[in-house]
Motif scaffolding. Structure first.
Motif, PDB file in Angstrom:
ATOM      1  N   GLY A  48       0.816  -1.213   0.000  1.00 38.86           N
ATOM      2  CA  GLY A  48       0.000   0.000   0.000  1.00 38.86           C
ATOM      3  C   GLY A  48       0.845   1.257   0.000  1.00 38.86           C
ATOM      4  N   LEU A  49       1.920   1.258   0.781  1.00 41.31           N
ATOM      5  CA  LEU A  49       2.808   2.418   0.829  1.00 41.31           C
ATOM      6  C   LEU A  49       3.554   2.609  -0.487  1.00 41.31           C
ATOM      7  CD1 LEU A  49       4.171   1.906   4.451  1.00 41.31           C
ATOM      8  CD2 LEU A  49       2.754   3.821   3.666  1.00 41.31           C
ATOM      9  N   LEU A  50       3.897   1.514  -1.154  1.00 42.31           N
ATOM     10  CA  LEU A  50       4.518   1.599  -2.482  1.00 42.31           C
ATOM     11  C   LEU A  50       3.544   2.206  -3.485  1.00 42.31           C
ATOM     12  CD1 LEU A  50       6.302  -1.878  -2.626  1.00 42.31           C
ATOM     13  CD2 LEU A  50       7.460   0.330  -2.741  1.00 42.31           C
ATOM     14  N   ALA A  51       2.296   1.762  -3.427  1.00 40.56           N
ATOM     15  CA  ALA A  51       1.281   2.226  -4.374  1.00 40.56           C
ATOM     16  C   ALA A  51       1.018   3.719  -4.239  1.00 40.56           C
ATOM     17  CB  ALA A  51      -0.015   1.442  -4.180  1.00 40.56           C
ATOM     18  N   ARG A  52       1.132   4.237  -3.004  1.00 39.51           N
ATOM     19  CA  ARG A  52       0.844   5.654  -2.759  1.00 39.51           C
ATOM     20  C   ARG A  52       2.094   6.530  -2.787  1.00 39.51           C
ATOM     21  NH1 ARG A  52      -4.227   7.090  -3.507  1.00 39.51           N
ATOM     22  NH2 ARG A  52      -3.961   8.813  -2.038  1.00 39.51           N
ATOM     23  N   GLY A  53       3.247   5.941  -3.100  1.00 39.23           N
ATOM     24  CA  GLY A  53       4.472   6.720  -3.239  1.00 39.23           C
ATOM     25  C   GLY A  53       5.179   7.058  -1.945  1.00 39.23           C
ATOM     26  N   TYR A  54       4.805   6.371  -0.861  1.00 38.20           N
ATOM     27  CA  TYR A  54       5.477   6.631   0.416  1.00 38.20           C
ATOM     28  C   TYR A  54       6.698   5.749   0.611  1.00 38.20           C
ATOM     29  CZ  TYR A  54       1.975   9.931   1.871  1.00 38.20           C
ATOM     30  OH  TYR A  54       1.182  11.048   1.957  1.00 38.20           O
ATOM     31  N   LEU A  55       6.792   4.696  -0.192  1.00 37.06           N
ATOM     32  CA  LEU A  55       7.979   3.856  -0.231  1.00 37.06           C
ATOM     33  C   LEU A  55       8.392   3.650  -1.685  1.00 37.06           C
ATOM     34  CD1 LEU A  55       7.327   0.931   2.310  1.00 37.06           C
ATOM     35  CD2 LEU A  55       8.768   2.937   2.662  1.00 37.06           C
ATOM     36  N   LEU A  56       9.665   3.392  -1.879  1.00 40.41           N
ATOM     37  CA  LEU A  56      10.209   2.936  -3.150  1.00 40.41           C
ATOM     38  C   LEU A  56      10.919   1.614  -2.894  1.00 40.41           C
ATOM     39  CD1 LEU A  56      11.856   6.227  -4.518  1.00 40.41           C
ATOM     40  CD2 LEU A  56       9.686   5.216  -5.245  1.00 40.41           C
ATOM     41  N   GLU A  57      10.951   0.747  -3.884  1.00 42.01           N
ATOM     42  CA  GLU A  57      11.638  -0.535  -3.731  1.00 42.01           C
ATOM     43  C   GLU A  57      12.698  -0.670  -4.808  1.00 42.01           C
ATOM     44  OE1 GLU A  57      10.648  -5.282  -2.973  1.00 42.01           O
ATOM     45  OE2 GLU A  57       9.134  -3.977  -3.889  1.00 42.01           O
ATOM     46  N   GLU A  58      13.933  -0.879  -4.377  1.00 41.24           N
ATOM     47  CA  GLU A  58      15.056  -1.072  -5.287  1.00 41.24           C
ATOM     48  C   GLU A  58      15.857  -2.275  -4.823  1.00 41.24           C
ATOM     49  OE1 GLU A  58      17.291   2.530  -5.232  1.00 41.24           O
ATOM     50  OE2 GLU A  58      15.716   3.721  -6.224  1.00 41.24           O
ATOM     51  N   GLU A  59      16.006  -3.239  -5.713  1.00 41.84           N
ATOM     52  CA  GLU A  59      16.757  -4.461  -5.411  1.00 41.84           C
ATOM     53  C   GLU A  59      16.267  -5.090  -4.109  1.00 41.84           C
ATOM     54  OE1 GLU A  59      20.889  -3.467  -5.469  1.00 41.84           O
ATOM     55  OE2 GLU A  59      20.896  -3.037  -7.626  1.00 41.84           O
ATOM     56  N   ARG A  60      14.941  -5.143  -3.984  1.00 41.99           N
ATOM     57  CA  ARG A  60      14.263  -5.770  -2.845  1.00 41.99           C
ATOM     58  C   ARG A  60      14.544  -5.074  -1.514  1.00 41.99           C
ATOM     59  NH1 ARG A  60      14.205 -12.334  -3.936  1.00 41.99           N
ATOM     60  NH2 ARG A  60      13.284 -12.208  -6.037  1.00 41.99           N
ATOM     61  N   ARG A  61      14.888  -3.808  -1.591  1.00 49.16           N
ATOM     62  CA  ARG A  61      15.073  -3.011  -0.382  1.00 49.16           C
ATOM     63  C   ARG A  61      14.172  -1.786  -0.455  1.00 49.16           C
ATOM     64  NH1 ARG A  61      18.928  -3.847   3.264  1.00 49.16           N
ATOM     65  NH2 ARG A  61      20.353  -5.580   2.885  1.00 49.16           N
ATOM     66  N   PHE A  62      13.530  -1.493   0.657  1.00 55.31           N
ATOM     67  CA  PHE A  62      12.614  -0.358   0.709  1.00 55.31           C
ATOM     68  C   PHE A  62      13.349   0.909   1.121  1.00 55.31           C
ATOM     69  CE2 PHE A  62       9.832  -4.040   1.704  1.00 55.31           C
ATOM     70  CZ  PHE A  62       8.976  -3.933   0.606  1.00 55.31           C
ATOM     71  N   HIS A  63      12.991   2.004   0.444  1.00 50.95           N
ATOM     72  CA  HIS A  63      13.489   3.341   0.763  1.00 50.95           C
ATOM     73  C   HIS A  63      12.286   4.280   0.827  1.00 50.95           C
ATOM     74  CE1 HIS A  63      17.673   2.152  -0.364  1.00 50.95           C
ATOM     75  NE2 HIS A  63      17.026   1.378  -1.218  1.00 50.95           N
ATOM     76  N   LEU A  64      12.463   5.436   1.478  1.00 55.65           N
ATOM     77  CA  LEU A  64      11.375   6.409   1.495  1.00 55.65           C
ATOM     78  C   LEU A  64      11.107   6.914   0.080  1.00 55.65           C
ATOM     79  CD1 LEU A  64      11.816   8.762   4.592  1.00 55.65           C
ATOM     80  CD2 LEU A  64      10.227   6.863   4.306  1.00 55.65           C
ATOM     81  N   GLY A  65       9.824   6.996  -0.267  1.00 51.71           N
ATOM     82  CA  GLY A  65       9.433   7.573  -1.535  1.00 51.71           C
ATOM     83  C   GLY A  65       9.210   9.068  -1.396  1.00 51.71           C
ATOM     84  N   PRO A  66       8.668   9.717  -2.415  1.00 49.41           N
ATOM     85  CA  PRO A  66       8.468  11.174  -2.361  1.00 49.41           C
ATOM     86  C   PRO A  66       7.304  11.608  -1.483  1.00 49.41           C
ATOM     87  CG  PRO A  66       7.638  10.281  -4.429  1.00 49.41           C
ATOM     88  CD  PRO A  66       8.344   9.144  -3.730  1.00 49.41           C
TER      89      PRO A  66
END
Length: 246
Positions: A48-66
């Motif tokens: 859900g957080l990925l879908a709303r741009g609160y997280l980003l996923e790179e190489e199976r690691r989560f980072h804060l999104g915009p």
């Protein structure tokens, strides 16, 4: 209706805070461990957080999104009341010790700035913006003493049973904290740090932040005098940096 914790909201916030503290990102397995929750539950929240741009996923690691940064840019009260670091640095120079700025975030205190003598433990607390209990830190006690009694007791009711002694100690200190506008932490939270804090109050009486001055054990006996110097320095330097204080 009084504010109270909500399990799902708490988990979402814990995900965002855990990710924000890891420059290299956090895996799903690491989040599951940090939250002590089922992998499937955590994955649903991260999706859900990925879908709303609160997280980003790179190489199976989560980072804060915009998402969080957009919110902060739109209407962040802390940004509107942000303190010039030069003000904090000048306080450190005048007092000859470490000075920290802290703000309330929910039911915790978060240190947002630091200046003065380097202290590994205090620097870590300030730079990681880690949540600290309100009723043990000098800054946290200052915050509690400057909210309404109703809000203060609501926050104290959130303490775990094993923290009952710390809550009782704070309540015993409360009259003096309010009368002197000073709160103390005598090596309780960090054994190598003794701190005294005073509130920054806006003209309407609302708390802007808590300002703490910290020393090591060698200067612990001078903490009361340091507190009085802290109040005077804040009152003197604040207006020079555009702070309208009560």
């Amino acid at each position: 209706m009084p504010a109270r914790p909500h399990r799902t909201v708490d988990r979402v916030i814990e995900i965002l805070e855990t990710v924000s503290l890891s420059p290299r990102g956090v895996t799903l397995a690491e989040l599951t461990t940090a939250l002590d929750a089922a992998k499937s539950s955590v994955q649903e929240l991260t999706n859900g957080l990925l879908a709303r741009g609160y997280l980003l996923e790179e190489e199976r690691r989560f980072h804060l999104g915009p998402g969080p940064f957009v919110l902060a840019a739109r209407a962040n009260k802390l940004a509107a009341l942000s303190l010039d670091h030069q003000f904090v640095a000048e306080l450190g120079e005048v007092l000859g010790c470490t000075v920290l700025v802290a703000v309330r975030v929910g039911d915790a205190i978060v240190f947002t700035d630091l200046a003065g003598e380097e202290s590994p433990s205090l620097t870590f607390v300030a730079r990681t913006h880690a949540r600290r209990p309100l009723y043990t830190t000098a800054a946290g006690k200052t915050v509690l003493a400057n909210v309404t009694d109703e809000e203060m007791y609501r926050l104290l009711d959130l303490a775990a049973p094993e923290q009952a002694g710390e809550v009782r100690q704070f309540l015993a200190e409360l009259p003096e904290i309010r009368s002197r506008r000073l709160a103390f932490n005598r090596g309780v939270t960090l054994t190598d740090a003794f701190a005294v804090a005073t509130p920054l109050l806006a003209p309407d009486g609302n708390l802007i932040a808590a300002i703490s001055a910290a020393v090591d054990v060698s200067a612990a006996e001078d903490l009361d005098d340091l507190g009085e110097k802290l109040k005077k320095a804040v009152a003197s330097l604040g207006p020079r940096h555009g702070l309208k204080l009560r």
